[in-house]
Design an enzyme around this catalytic site. Structure first.
Site: not given
Ligand code: DER
Length: 231
Positions: A30, A105
């Site tokens: 998000s 990632e």
């Molecule tokens: O899946 C992931 O690694 C996302 O980056 C997570 O770590 C962070 O998600 P968010 O920004 O919705 O909190």
């Protein structure tokens, strides 16, 4: 201000590092959505960048905003990767994977000259582990892999429920890479530097959500503004 507003604030701060000509790793989750939306506005304003998405859903959003996209194979050297985190601990040790994209990632972050984290202040912790640790595993021999994860964690004094992440259709969640995700409820992880390599040594573990020694900086948005956290 609202969580979304804080995420956007952090994203805007990170985007101050972005220049035309740069190749950018685009995170997932998000907070990364706020990043991609703000980047789309900058591209509409003439910013000339190429994005490498870390998930199909980030790719879809970026495409919808006419952000030029490439793949990591076509663009193996990235200037900056920008991504969210589930937890930011001491020395910018991260827990990631809440969004199910940790493998792409981590590969993308490792390919970038600079890895920038964006988050709201709720992600800052004094010890990793409040958030269950996502571990990406191969479907083949899952029972054995789960047993071996329990064994290596147990050897480090960590126990807790290993929960298979559920998919929309009722079965296991399947990542873009075709793997499953186990959410490990170990609780506090005081020595992530020991747990990471131990998990990585389990044959059926593809990757884990401990991103250690990878982040260069974190932009953390809170009620008083954006805090810059460096190692
Ligand atoms: O899946 C992931 O690694 C996302 O980056 C997570 O770590 C962070 O998600 P968010 O920004 O919705 O909190």
């Amino acid at each position: 201000s609202s969580p979304a507003a804080l995420k956007r604030l952090a994203a805007l701060e990170a985007l101050k590092e972005v220049r035309s000509g740069m190749k950018l790793g685009l995170g997932t989750g998000s907070t990364a959505i706020e990043l991609v939306r703000a980047l789309g506005e900058m591209v509409a304003g003439g910013l000339d960048v190429v994005g490498v998405p870390t998930s199909e859903r980030t790719a879809e959003l970026a495409r919808s905003l006419s952000i030029p996209l490439s793949t990591l194979d076509e663009t193996p050297e990235l200037d900056i990767a920008i991504d969210g985190a589930d937890e930011i601990g001491p020395d910018l040790a991260l827990v990631k994977g809440g969004g199910g994209a940790l493998l792409r990632e981590k590969i993308t972050a490792s390919a970038a000259r600079r890895f920038v984290v964006i988050a709201d202040e709720t992600k800052m912790v004094d010890c990793l582990g409040r958030f269950p640790l996502p571990i990406e595993v191969v479907p083949f021999g899952l029972t054995v892999t789960l047993r071996q994860i329990r064994e290596v964690a147990g050897a480090l004094g960590l126990t807790g429920n290993l929960e298979m992440r559920a998919g929309a259709g009722g079965g296991h969640y399947v990542t873009d890479g075709g793997h499953f995700i186990v959410d490990a409820h170990f609780g506090r992880i005081p020595r992530p530097g020991e747990l990471g390599p131990a998990l990585a040594a389990v044959p059926g573990v593809v990757e884990h959500g401990l991103f250690l020694g990878m982040a260069d900086i974190a932009y953390v948005a809170g009620s008083t503004g954006v805090q810059i956290v460096r190692t």
